[in-house]
Design a protein around this motif. Structure first.
Motif, short mmCIF file in Angstrom:
data_model
loop_
_atom_site.label_atom_id
_atom_site.label_comp_id
_atom_site.label_asym_id
_atom_site.label_seq_id
_atom_site.Cartn_x
_atom_site.Cartn_y
_atom_site.Cartn_z
N ARG A 64 0.83 -1.19 0.00
CA ARG A 64 0.00 0.00 0.00
C ARG A 64 0.87 1.24 0.00
O ARG A 64 2.02 1.23 0.43
CB ARG A 64 -0.95 0.01 1.20
CG ARG A 64 -0.26 0.16 2.55
CD ARG A 64 -1.27 0.00 3.68
NE ARG A 64 -0.66 0.18 4.98
CZ ARG A 64 -1.28 -0.03 6.13
NH1 ARG A 64 -2.55 -0.44 6.14
NH2 ARG A 64 -0.65 0.17 7.28
N GLN A 65 0.29 2.32 -0.49
CA GLN A 65 1.00 3.58 -0.54
C GLN A 65 0.04 4.71 -0.19
O GLN A 65 -0.94 4.93 -0.90
CB GLN A 65 1.62 3.82 -1.91
CG GLN A 65 2.54 5.03 -1.97
CD GLN A 65 3.41 5.02 -3.21
OE1 GLN A 65 3.10 4.36 -4.20
NE2 GLN A 65 4.52 5.74 -3.16
N TRP A 81 2.37 -6.14 -11.17
CA TRP A 81 1.61 -5.26 -10.28
C TRP A 81 0.26 -4.91 -10.86
O TRP A 81 0.12 -4.74 -12.07
CB TRP A 81 2.38 -3.97 -10.01
CG TRP A 81 3.63 -4.18 -9.23
CD1 TRP A 81 4.85 -4.53 -9.72
CD2 TRP A 81 3.78 -4.06 -7.83
NE1 TRP A 81 5.76 -4.64 -8.69
CE2 TRP A 81 5.13 -4.35 -7.52
CE3 TRP A 81 2.92 -3.72 -6.78
CZ2 TRP A 81 5.63 -4.33 -6.22
CZ3 TRP A 81 3.40 -3.69 -5.49
CH2 TRP A 81 4.75 -4.00 -5.22
N ALA A 136 9.19 -4.96 -2.22
CA ALA A 136 8.44 -4.63 -3.43
C ALA A 136 9.26 -4.85 -4.70
O ALA A 136 8.72 -5.28 -5.72
CB ALA A 136 7.96 -3.19 -3.36
N GLU A 141 6.15 6.32 1.26
CA GLU A 141 6.67 5.30 0.35
C GLU A 141 5.78 4.07 0.36
O GLU A 141 4.97 3.86 1.27
CB GLU A 141 8.10 4.93 0.75
CG GLU A 141 8.21 4.25 2.10
CD GLU A 141 9.64 3.93 2.49
OE1 GLU A 141 10.55 4.35 1.77
OE2 GLU A 141 9.85 3.25 3.50
N ARG A 142 5.93 3.27 -0.67
CA ARG A 142 5.16 2.04 -0.74
C ARG A 142 5.56 1.11 0.40
O ARG A 142 6.74 0.90 0.68
CB ARG A 142 5.38 1.36 -2.09
CG ARG A 142 4.46 0.17 -2.32
CD ARG A 142 4.46 -0.26 -3.78
NE ARG A 142 3.91 0.80 -4.63
CZ ARG A 142 3.70 0.66 -5.92
NH1 ARG A 142 3.98 -0.50 -6.53
NH2 ARG A 142 3.21 1.67 -6.62
N TYR A 155 -2.05 -2.18 -3.59
CA TYR A 155 -1.58 -2.80 -4.81
C TYR A 155 -1.37 -4.29 -4.62
O TYR A 155 -0.78 -4.73 -3.63
CB TYR A 155 -0.24 -2.19 -5.25
CG TYR A 155 -0.31 -0.74 -5.63
CD1 TYR A 155 -0.61 -0.35 -6.93
CD2 TYR A 155 -0.06 0.25 -4.69
CE1 TYR A 155 -0.67 0.99 -7.27
CE2 TYR A 155 -0.12 1.59 -5.02
CZ TYR A 155 -0.42 1.96 -6.32
OH TYR A 155 -0.47 3.29 -6.66
#
Length: 124
Positions: A38-39, A114, A108, A44-45, A95
């Protein structure tokens, strides 16, 4: 072409629940490890959860442990994220990701595929 498509996001009140789904198309991903990231705006992700190909191994970020559950249905090439006891800080774009390995990872950069993301907004 391969695609991952998330669904199930939306607006929910704090304490509520959502169930995200991510379906794979184009090729089978039944032998791929899967993950959720998630972001949030300005951040940041972040890793959320991951699951091995077999589903026998799962991993969770400390921030969601005990509240979120990742699962998969390989027959449907679909991974799920059940989110309970949602908090405003869970608000983010979520995501779905996949990697061509049986082994789940939490980084990631190690995921090859994705989805487009689905918005989850938790109001107080």
């Amino acid at each position: 072409q391969v695609q991952l498509v998330e669904s199930g996001g939306g607006l929910v009140q704090a304490g509520g629940s959502l169930r995200l789904s991510c379906a794979a198309s184009g090729r089978t991903f039944s032998n791929y490890a899967r993950g959720w990231f998630r972001q949030a705006p300005g951040k940041e992700r972040e890793f959320v959860a991951a699951i091995s190909w077999s589903g026998g191994s799962t991993y969770y970020a400390d921030s969601v442990k005990g509240r979120f559950t990742i699962s998969r249905d390989n027959a449907k090439n679909t991974v799920y994220l059940q989110m309970n006891s949602l908090k405003p800080e869970d608000t983010a774009i979520y995501y779905c990701a996949a990697r061509p390995s049986l082994v789940a990872v939490t980084t990631a950069s190690q995921y090859h595929y994705w989805g487009q993301g689905t918005q989850v907004t938790v109001s107080s």
